[in-house]
Design a protein around this motif. Structure first.
Motif, PDB file in Angstrom:
ATOM      1  N   ASN A  76       0.836  -1.206   0.000  1.00 35.63           N
ATOM      2  CA  ASN A  76       0.000   0.000   0.000  1.00 35.63           C
ATOM      3  C   ASN A  76       0.868   1.252   0.000  1.00 35.63           C
ATOM      4  O   ASN A  76       0.590   2.214  -0.718  1.00 35.63           O
ATOM      5  CB  ASN A  76      -0.927   0.027   1.217  1.00 35.63           C
ATOM      6  CG  ASN A  76      -2.014  -1.017   1.132  1.00 35.63           C
ATOM      7  OD1 ASN A  76      -2.286  -1.572   0.067  1.00 35.63           O
ATOM      8  ND2 ASN A  76      -2.627  -1.302   2.259  1.00 35.63           N
ATOM      9  N   GLN A  77       1.924   1.235   0.798  1.00 35.85           N
ATOM     10  CA  GLN A  77       2.806   2.395   0.875  1.00 35.85           C
ATOM     11  C   GLN A  77       3.492   2.620  -0.471  1.00 35.85           C
ATOM     12  O   GLN A  77       3.581   3.740  -0.946  1.00 35.85           O
ATOM     13  CB  GLN A  77       3.834   2.192   1.995  1.00 35.85           C
ATOM     14  CG  GLN A  77       4.660   3.411   2.335  1.00 35.85           C
ATOM     15  CD  GLN A  77       5.757   3.709   1.345  1.00 35.85           C
ATOM     16  OE1 GLN A  77       6.336   2.820   0.732  1.00 35.85           O
ATOM     17  NE2 GLN A  77       6.045   4.979   1.168  1.00 35.85           N
ATOM     18  N   ARG A  78       3.952   1.548  -1.088  1.00 37.32           N
ATOM     19  CA  ARG A  78       4.622   1.659  -2.386  1.00 37.32           C
ATOM     20  C   ARG A  78       3.649   2.196  -3.444  1.00 37.32           C
ATOM     21  O   ARG A  78       3.987   3.073  -4.233  1.00 37.32           O
ATOM     22  CB  ARG A  78       5.164   0.305  -2.818  1.00 37.32           C
ATOM     23  CG  ARG A  78       5.983   0.394  -4.102  1.00 37.32           C
ATOM     24  CD  ARG A  78       6.529  -0.940  -4.534  1.00 37.32           C
ATOM     25  NE  ARG A  78       7.422  -1.483  -3.509  1.00 37.32           N
ATOM     26  CZ  ARG A  78       7.714  -2.766  -3.407  1.00 37.32           C
ATOM     27  NH1 ARG A  78       7.224  -3.628  -4.267  1.00 37.32           N
ATOM     28  NH2 ARG A  78       8.520  -3.199  -2.475  1.00 37.32           N
ATOM     29  N   ARG A  79       2.412   1.686  -3.432  1.00 35.33           N
ATOM     30  CA  ARG A  79       1.403   2.145  -4.382  1.00 35.33           C
ATOM     31  C   ARG A  79       1.089   3.625  -4.157  1.00 35.33           C
ATOM     32  O   ARG A  79       1.037   4.415  -5.089  1.00 35.33           O
ATOM     33  CB  ARG A  79       0.126   1.323  -4.239  1.00 35.33           C
ATOM     34  CG  ARG A  79      -0.961   1.715  -5.239  1.00 35.33           C
ATOM     35  CD  ARG A  79      -2.307   1.098  -4.925  1.00 35.33           C
ATOM     36  NE  ARG A  79      -2.788   1.630  -3.660  1.00 35.33           N
ATOM     37  CZ  ARG A  79      -3.160   0.897  -2.626  1.00 35.33           C
ATOM     38  NH1 ARG A  79      -3.138  -0.412  -2.695  1.00 35.33           N
ATOM     39  NH2 ARG A  79      -3.577   1.452  -1.513  1.00 35.33           N
ATOM     40  N   ASP A  80       0.917   4.028  -2.889  1.00 38.98           N
ATOM     41  CA  ASP A  80       0.605   5.419  -2.587  1.00 38.98           C
ATOM     42  C   ASP A  80       1.750   6.349  -2.959  1.00 38.98           C
ATOM     43  O   ASP A  80       1.525   7.446  -3.456  1.00 38.98           O
ATOM     44  CB  ASP A  80       0.255   5.583  -1.109  1.00 38.98           C
ATOM     45  CG  ASP A  80      -1.055   4.884  -0.746  1.00 38.98           C
ATOM     46  OD1 ASP A  80      -1.828   4.545  -1.664  1.00 38.98           O
ATOM     47  OD2 ASP A  80      -1.291   4.684   0.458  1.00 38.98           O
ATOM     48  N   SER A  81       2.988   5.918  -2.718  1.00 40.13           N
ATOM     49  CA  SER A  81       4.117   6.789  -3.046  1.00 40.13           C
ATOM     50  C   SER A  81       4.307   6.896  -4.555  1.00 40.13           C
ATOM     51  O   SER A  81       4.842   7.888  -5.044  1.00 40.13           O
ATOM     52  CB  SER A  81       5.398   6.303  -2.371  1.00 40.13           C
ATOM     53  OG  SER A  81       5.802   5.074  -2.906  1.00 40.13           O
ATOM     54  N   ALA A  82       3.852   5.899  -5.313  1.00 37.95           N
ATOM     55  CA  ALA A  82       3.962   5.967  -6.772  1.00 37.95           C
ATOM     56  C   ALA A  82       3.009   7.006  -7.350  1.00 37.95           C
ATOM     57  O   ALA A  82       3.219   7.504  -8.446  1.00 37.95           O
ATOM     58  CB  ALA A  82       3.680   4.600  -7.394  1.00 37.95           C
ATOM     59  N   LYS A  83       1.971   7.352  -6.602  1.00 34.25           N
ATOM     60  CA  LYS A  83       1.007   8.349  -7.062  1.00 34.25           C
ATOM     61  C   LYS A  83       1.546   9.768  -6.911  1.00 34.25           C
ATOM     62  O   LYS A  83       1.018  10.693  -7.509  1.00 34.25           O
ATOM     63  CB  LYS A  83      -0.297   8.232  -6.273  1.00 34.25           C
ATOM     64  CG  LYS A  83      -1.055   6.955  -6.543  1.00 34.25           C
ATOM     65  CD  LYS A  83      -2.294   6.892  -5.687  1.00 34.25           C
ATOM     66  CE  LYS A  83      -3.041   5.589  -5.865  1.00 34.25           C
ATOM     67  NZ  LYS A  83      -4.189   5.488  -4.977  1.00 34.25           N
ATOM     68  N   ILE A  84       2.575   9.947  -6.119  1.00 34.27           N
ATOM     69  CA  ILE A  84       3.129  11.269  -5.878  1.00 34.27           C
ATOM     70  C   ILE A  84       4.051  11.630  -7.031  1.00 34.27           C
ATOM     71  O   ILE A  84       4.991  10.910  -7.340  1.00 34.27           O
ATOM     72  CB  ILE A  84       3.888  11.317  -4.541  1.00 34.27           C
ATOM     73  CG1 ILE A  84       2.934  11.004  -3.398  1.00 34.27           C
ATOM     74  CG2 ILE A  84       4.572  12.664  -4.348  1.00 34.27           C
ATOM     75  CD1 ILE A  84       3.605  10.819  -2.064  1.00 34.27           C
TER      76      ILE A  84
END
Length: 182
Positions: A76-84
């Motif tokens: 989840n953290q990796r997915r969320d940081s990819a959105k930035i």
């Protein structure tokens, strides 16, 4: 922490404290491999244990559950940081960036709300025992890792994480009582 919290047992007969002592280092290594950052790995493991604490009696296989939770949190953290999307300081063609026209200062009412929140956090800190306040100071003011805190205080690394978890939970409970967080 209430006396029954540390001694609560899973259906398999394990306690949260026992699981923390047995698995913290292994989970930290696993989270580090998944995230690539030590601080983030510590946060992922702490969040997994907080989630386990909240639903401990319903979890049938807490060891497997902890690994799966750390894995999911890392994804989840990796997915969320990819959105930035990072801002490019220069224009797309190497042009200078456009000048900022908004005032970076928060509005007065936002400043007041922030200061009230800080005051409530400080009051919540005062409800903790001296050792817990010191651990929070070392972690968040001096930005030390669990290992560095362990070396400075003489506590085991796993115990540092356990105590920090419960101190932060106590603060969150206090803030929830005052309506700052839900």
């Amino acid at each position: 922490m209430r006396p029954d919290e540390a001694s609560a047992e899973s259906p398999g007969g394990e306690t949260i404290q026992g699981l923390f002592t047995a698995l913290e280092a292994q989970l930290l290594n696993y989270a580090l491999r998944l995230s690539g950052e030590r601080g983030l790995a510590e946060d992922l493991v702490q969040e997994a244990f907080m989630k386990l604490h909240a639903q401990f009696e319903e979890v049938r296989e807490p060891r497997r559950w902890l690994y799966r939770t750390v894995h999911n949190l890392a994804l989840n953290q990796r997915r969320d940081s990819a959105k930035i999307i990072p801002l490019n300081p220069s224009g797309e063609n190497g042009d200078p960036p456009a000048t900022e026209t908004t005032d970076p200062q928060p509005l007065p009412d936002e400043q007041i709300i922030r200061l009230e929140g800080i005051g409530l956090v400080r009051l919540s800190l005062e409800t903790l025992d001296a050792r817990s306040r010191e651990l929070i100071r070392l972690k968040f003011t001096e930005d030390l890792s669990y290992k560095q805190i362990s070396e400075r205080t003489g506590l085991k690394t796993g115990h540092v994480g356990y105590l920090l978890h419960h101190a932060l939970k106590a603060i969150a409970d206090e803030l929830a009582k005052s309506g700052i967080i839900s």
